[in-house]
Structure formats: structure tokens, C-alpha cells
Design an enzyme around this catalytic site. Structure first.
Site, PDB file in Angstrom:
ATOM      1  N   GLY A  49      61.152  -6.870  18.011  1.00  0.00           N
ATOM      2  CA  GLY A  49      61.599  -5.630  18.655  1.00  0.00           C
ATOM      3  C   GLY A  49      62.948  -5.221  18.108  1.00  0.00           C
ATOM      4  O   GLY A  49      63.670  -6.042  17.536  1.00  0.00           O
ATOM      5  N   CYS A  76      60.477 -13.462  16.060  1.00  0.00           N
ATOM      6  CA  CYS A  76      61.695 -12.666  15.842  1.00  0.00           C
ATOM      7  C   CYS A  76      62.425 -12.408  17.170  1.00  0.00           C
ATOM      8  O   CYS A  76      62.955 -13.340  17.762  1.00  0.00           O
ATOM      9  CB  CYS A  76      61.324 -11.375  15.102  1.00  0.00           C
ATOM     10  N   TYR A  77      62.423 -11.185  17.652  1.00  0.00           N
ATOM     11  CA  TYR A  77      63.064 -10.899  18.943  1.00  0.00           C
ATOM     12  C   TYR A  77      62.482 -11.826  20.029  1.00  0.00           C
ATOM     13  O   TYR A  77      63.193 -12.298  20.914  1.00  0.00           O
ATOM     14  CB  TYR A  77      62.824  -9.436  19.321  1.00  0.00           C
ATOM     15  N   HIS A 160      58.217 -13.083  10.379  1.00  0.00           N
ATOM     16  CA  HIS A 160      57.013 -12.355  10.812  1.00  0.00           C
ATOM     17  C   HIS A 160      55.747 -12.902  10.157  1.00  0.00           C
ATOM     18  O   HIS A 160      55.506 -12.645   8.977  1.00  0.00           O
ATOM     19  CB  HIS A 160      57.162 -10.866  10.484  1.00  0.00           C
ATOM     20  N   GLU A 162      52.732 -11.960  10.762  1.00  0.00           N
ATOM     21  CA  GLU A 162      51.645 -10.962  10.732  1.00  0.00           C
ATOM     22  C   GLU A 162      51.620 -10.111   9.467  1.00  0.00           C
ATOM     23  O   GLU A 162      50.639  -9.447   9.185  1.00  0.00           O
ATOM     24  CB  GLU A 162      51.737 -10.061  11.978  1.00  0.00           C
ATOM     25  N   SER A 206      30.536  14.230  16.935  1.00  0.00           N
ATOM     26  CA  SER A 206      30.942  15.288  16.018  1.00  0.00           C
ATOM     27  C   SER A 206      30.245  15.129  14.677  1.00  0.00           C
ATOM     28  O   SER A 206      30.246  16.028  13.862  1.00  0.00           O
ATOM     29  CB  SER A 206      32.447  15.231  15.808  1.00  0.00           C
ATOM     30  N   GLY A 207      29.661  13.943  14.457  1.00  0.00           N
ATOM     31  CA  GLY A 207      29.086  13.657  13.146  1.00  0.00           C
ATOM     32  C   GLY A 207      30.039  12.820  12.318  1.00  0.00           C
ATOM     33  O   GLY A 207      29.685  12.293  11.284  1.00  0.00           O
ATOM     34  N   GLY A 208      31.279  12.671  12.779  1.00  0.00           N
ATOM     35  CA  GLY A 208      32.255  11.845  12.082  1.00  0.00           C
ATOM     36  C   GLY A 208      32.050  10.383  12.444  1.00  0.00           C
ATOM     37  O   GLY A 208      31.370  10.057  13.421  1.00  0.00           O
ATOM     38  N   ASP A 210      34.107   8.125  13.654  1.00  0.00           N
ATOM     39  CA  ASP A 210      34.725   7.582  14.864  1.00  0.00           C
ATOM     40  C   ASP A 210      33.871   7.838  16.109  1.00  0.00           C
ATOM     41  O   ASP A 210      33.552   6.911  16.856  1.00  0.00           O
ATOM     42  CB  ASP A 210      36.135   8.155  15.060  1.00  0.00           C
ATOM     43  N   SER A 211      33.494   9.085  16.324  1.00  0.00           N
ATOM     44  CA  SER A 211      32.709   9.353  17.533  1.00  0.00           C
ATOM     45  C   SER A 211      31.334   8.688  17.431  1.00  0.00           C
ATOM     46  O   SER A 211      30.796   8.204  18.431  1.00  0.00           O
ATOM     47  CB  SER A 211      32.582  10.853  17.800  1.00  0.00           C
ATOM     48  N   SER A 212      30.783   8.624  16.220  1.00  0.00           N
ATOM     49  CA  SER A 212      29.462   7.996  16.074  1.00  0.00           C
ATOM     50  C   SER A 212      29.534   6.509  16.395  1.00  0.00           C
ATOM     51  O   SER A 212      28.633   5.962  17.050  1.00  0.00           O
ATOM     52  CB  SER A 212      28.941   8.139  14.643  1.00  0.00           C
ATOM     53  N   LYS A 355      40.922   2.311  10.933  1.00  0.00           N
ATOM     54  CA  LYS A 355      39.743   2.945  10.322  1.00  0.00           C
ATOM     55  C   LYS A 355      38.813   1.928   9.635  1.00  0.00           C
ATOM     56  O   LYS A 355      37.598   2.010   9.771  1.00  0.00           O
ATOM     57  CB  LYS A 355      40.221   3.978   9.292  1.00  0.00           C
TER      58      LYS A 355
END
Ligand code: XMP
Length: 494
Positions: A49, A76-77, A160, A162, A206-208, A210-212, A355
Site C-alpha cells: 500500500g 511490503c506494507y 512483491h 506477485e 451483446s455478442g461480445g 464478456d456478456s457471452s 480478459k
């Protein structure tokens, strides 16, 4: 489950993602979480942080977190907080460390198989100067004597794990999760969702991708309690609606509802020129149609394909950091553009995913390849690719120009598309003067949607596309190429 407690870190979400990649369920929560919710966990990770633990109002947690019997890893923090709360001393050392640093890690359960000298990413001003009682030192660097410490199941590292710059970072997280927390590899998106949705739901497709993917995931969990709604807005590209319907019909069968609403959308957009007004009209109309469908179906839930980058992009704080308020960019109609008085409860199963994780999940769920590979396409469709008023004639011309462009493009980039610019310029067609509108070509390359460069499309390709557009599309006598980066321009023109 593992919980990542976020103290305002840039990478808390990345820690979360790494743990899920290791097959273990994980969530990011605010440091304000109640102690009650931290019991019965497999492990707790305290993120980094930007604050300093010695400042009066710096984010902190209860000392009791360390006596729940749950393993804790401070990063870290998080290490400094553990150090201070448990009675050590934290402050500025001789040097600060920013960047890749060599550390020497001691033999321990946390560093099993990787102890010794290695490179890690540091980014800190403060450090643990004196260990809390009972803790032992687990590592040091040239400038910092305590880069790691531990006492039984309480462990902490100043660097870190990650980020990819810490070469053995994933191994350290793996050791913590499997050898100290004794977590099991059983993270499963489907199981995870089951507890979240009760009763009937609808999903706007929507056909994209993400929504699919959101729809397919929820469909696996609640089955036919879900109805998927595809709205034919009349704002899609040539042949797109037919293709999408075909693909989705195979997947959702009778649970796919198609609403023909071209007339409604064009009517609502009549005479509207201002981009934000267009977006709001479209967003509101979508929700109105979804609400009507939900009422028929008795659904209380609306599934949305919001993914993690959307959350960041729409978050006012992240925008403020870039010097702008949320209102001044654009209302993407998932996340920020939803009407405030919406009656449906939102479920966003992809809210934590990036994504590429969505693509992997889509493939696992068996979604058609056409859908997984689709270029991003904005929710408001071609309406925001016509600068100014949307009319049927302009839509048809734009569709034709865009189709030509897609036919000429061979290399896949982030997005390549045509924009309708209703600005008349003089030309000469045949022997006469023409005074007609223009088409702009936009092609962008990007890693994420936050920044982009314009694609250096080959001149030959541009020449052919331009010649075909002015010859084949009525009412167009000029083609221009957009050579602007984002920022300052955005990818879309509206
Ligand atoms: P901008 O124009 O903001 O676009 O640089 C970034 C990416 O987002 C897409 N985009 C949208 N996607 N709803 C969406 O689902 C929207 O309202 C929207 N507006 C822009 C755009 O196509 C690009 O990929």
C-alpha cells in the site's frame, strides 16, 4: 478460501489472480473487513500500500487478526503493519529500495526449494527495523537487514512476490498457500457462483465475449432459470445479427430471446447529435427492454459481463488519479452507464477477471470460436461510429464501408473500423462536382483499453480500401485515416 486484504495496493488484485491461477479460491477485500469474516479461512494475505504505518490515519487492522490461528502473509506494507502491530519497530532505514534488488533468503518453509540469493522487486521507503518479539529473520539485502521474517504461521516479506520481476515469486506464494495454509486446489468458477444467485435471472447478450461468457457461466449454474436476451438494435455491422443469432441459438437453444427493436432505437435517437446523450438513450432503452423481459419471466437478477478492467476504468478514483472526473470521459453502458433507479439486482460473475482469463473460461465453457475471437465492439454499436445524428441511410452506408474495410484487412489488430463523418466536402465524380460525406478509417493496437497506438496499416491496403469505399458506397467522396494515439483521442470517436 484465501483472503487478500487490500491496503490500497496497485497489485492486490494481481496477488488474487496468482492464487486463483494456482487453483485456490481467493478474494480481495478492503482492510475495513470485520474480524468475524476472517475466521475459518485457509489464509490471509496483507497487501502492500502507498501509506506509512506510522502516520496517524494510515490503514490498519485489528491485532486479533494475528491470533485467529489463520496463517498470515504480509507483503511490503503488510509486513510493516505486521511488524508494528505485533510490537516491532518500523521506520526509515539508511536507504530506500525501488526496483529489482538481490536478496538472500534463509532456509524456511516459506522459501522451500528456493532459498539463497535471488532477484526480487522492492518498492518501499519504510522497513521493519526491529523484529517483533518471537519473530526470526528470514532474509536480508545489502541495504535492508530484514526483508523477510516469520513466527510459526505468521510470515512476511518486504518484496512483491506477485510481479514477474520477482523470479521465484510464484513459488513463494505456492509454498505459503499449499505448505503453510494447507489449501486445496479446488477453485472452480462454477461452484463459486452457486452461492451467489438465487432464483430466475436474465442476461443481456451483446455478442461480445464478456456478456457471452457471463451468460454461459450462469447458465451452467442455474440452467433454464436463465433467459438470455439479444437485442437487435439495428446498430450492428453487416450480417452480424444473423451470425450471432445462429451461434447463440446452438448454445442457449430455447432460452435465447431475440427482441427486434431497430425501430425503437432509431426513433429514440432521432435528431440526437450529442455523444453522451446518445449513449444514455441507448443504455436506458436496453434496460427498459431487459426489465420488460425480466417481468415476463419473473426474474429479479440481471447478469452483466463486467470484467475487472471495466471496473477500474469506471471507478472515479482511478480516473481522478489521471486528472479527470468519471463524467468527463464516456459512460460505458455496463458499470457506469446504468440508470440509478434500475429495479433489477446486478450479478457480475466476471468482475474479478482479466480478459485473458475470460477467454480461457469461454473456451472451457464451450462457447463458439467466432464469439471468443471477436474484436471488441461497443455496446451502443454503430450509433457511436456515426458522428452526429444516426439515420438508417447513414447506418447502411457505414455498414457497407466497414464490410469493405474488414474484407481488406488481413492482420488481426485490436480493432479496425470505419466511422461515418457527416461533413460534406467537394469532390469530382465522373465529370461533375460532388459534395458528399466522408468515411474515416480507425485502426488501433493496444494491450488493454486504457492506451492505444494507431496501426501503421500498409499503404497498399489503405489505397485499396479507400478506392473501394468511394466507388462502392453511395454518398461518400472522401476517405481519411485517423492517426491519433489514445490519449489524447479515444479509440471510438464518440
Ligand atoms: P474508447 O473509445 O473509450 O474505447 O477508447 C475503449 C474500448 O472500449 C470499447 N467501448 C465500449 N465497449 N460499451 C462497451 O461495451 C461502450 O459503451 C463502449 N465504448 C467504447 C471500444 O470499442 C474500445 O475497444
Amino acid at each position: 478460501m484465501i483472503i487478500v486484504i487490500d491496503f490500497g495496493s496497485q497489485t492486490a488484485h494481481l496477488i488474487n489472480r496468482r492464487i486463483r491461477d494456482l487453483g485456490v479460491e481467493s478474494r480481495v477485500v478492503s482492510y475495513k473487513i470485520s474480524l468475524e469474516k476472517l475466521k475459518n479461512l485457509k489464509g490471509i494475505i496483507l497487501s502492500g500500500g502507498p501509506s506509512f504505518v506510522n502516520l496517524p490515519n494510515s490503514p490498519t487492522i485489528s491485532k486479533k487478526v494475528f491470533s485467529l490461528g489463520v496463517p498470515v502473509l504480509g507483503i511490503c506494507y503488510g509486513m510493516q503493519l505486521m511488524g508494528k502491530i505485533l510490537g516491532g519497530e518500523v521506520g526509515k532505514g539508511k536507504n530506500k529500495e525501488f526496483g529489482v534488488v538481490e536478496v538472500d533468503l534463509k532456509k524456511s518453509k516459506l522459501f522451500k526449494g528456493i532459498n539463497g540469493k535471488q532477484q526480487v522487486l522492492m518498492s518501499h521507503g519504510d522497513q521493519v527495523l526491529r523484529l517483533p518479539p518471537g519473530f526470526i529473520n528470514l532474509g536480508s539485502s545489502k541495504d535492508v537487514p530484514n526483508v523477510a521474517m516469520g513466527k510459526e504461521k505468521l510470515l512476511a516479506i518486504q518484496f512483491h512476490p506477485e510481479v514477474i520481476h520477482t523470479k521465484n515469486g510464484i513459488k513463494i506464494l505456492k509454498n505459503f498457500i499449499f505448505n503453510i495454509c494447507l489449501a486445496r486446489k479446488d477453485f472452480n468458477q462454477l461452484k463459486w457462483q452457486k452461492s451467489e444467485i438465487k432464483g430466475r435471472a436474465i442476461c443481456g447478450l451483446s455478442g461480445g465475449i464478456d456478456s457471452s461468457t457471463a451468460a454461459a457461466l450462469v447458465y451452467q449454474v442455474i440452467g433454464r432459470q436463465l433467459k438470455c436476451v439479444y437485442v437487435d438494435t439495428g446498430l450492428m455491422r453487416l450480417g452480424e445479427t444473423v451470425q450471432i443469432e445462429k451461434d447463440f441459438k446452438k448454445f442457449f437453444k430455447e432460452d435465447l430471446i431475440i427482441i427486434r427493436a431497430e425501430k425503437q432505437f432509431l426513433e429514440a435517437l432521432k435528431g440526437v447529435e450529442e455523444p453522451e446523450e446518445k449513449r444514455k438513450i441507448i443504455g436506458n432503452l436496453f434496460i427498459k427492454l431487459f426489465e420488460a423481459e425480466a417481468k415476463k419471466w419473473g426474474a429479479k437478477w440481471l447478469v452483466q459481463g463486467t470484467i475487472y478492467p471495466d471496473v477500474i476504468e469506471s471507478a472515479p478514483t482511478s480516473l481522478k488519479l489521471r486528472g479527470v472526473s468519471a463524467e468527463t470521459i464516456k459512460s460505458h453502458h455496463n458499470v457506469a452507464g446504468l440508470p440509478e433507479e434500475m429495479k433489477l439486482k446486478l450479478i457480475e460473475p466476471l468482475r474479478d477477471l482479466y480478459k485473458d482469463e475470460v477467454r480461457q473460461l469461454a473456451a472451457k465453457l464451450g462457447l463458439p470460436k467466432n464469439i471468443i475471437k471477436r474484436q471488441p465492439f461497443p455496446g451502443p454499436g454503430l450509433a457511436i461510429r456515426i458522428r452526429g445524428e444516426v439515420t438508417k441511410e447513414r447506418l447502411d452506408r457505414l455498414r457497407q464501408a466497414d464490410k469493405i474495410l474488414q474484407e481488406e484487412i488481413k492482420e488481426p489488430v485490436w480493432q479496425t473500423f470505419a466511422i461515418y463523418v457527416p461533413l460534406k466536402t467537394t469532390g469530382v465524380k465522373g465529370d461533375g462536382r460532388s459534395f458528399e460525406d466522408m468515411i474515416a478509417i480507425r485502426s488501433v493496437t493496444a494491450k488493454d483499453a486504457m492506451t492505444a497506438d494507431w496501426t501503421r496499416l500498409p499503404y497498399k491496403l489503405l489505397a485499396k480500401a479507400s478506392a473501394r469505399i468511394v466507388n462502392e458506397v453511395a454518398g461518400i467522396n472522401r476517405v481519411v485515416y485517423d492517426i491519433t494515439t489514445k490519449p489524447p483521442a479515444t479509440m471510438e470517436w464518440e
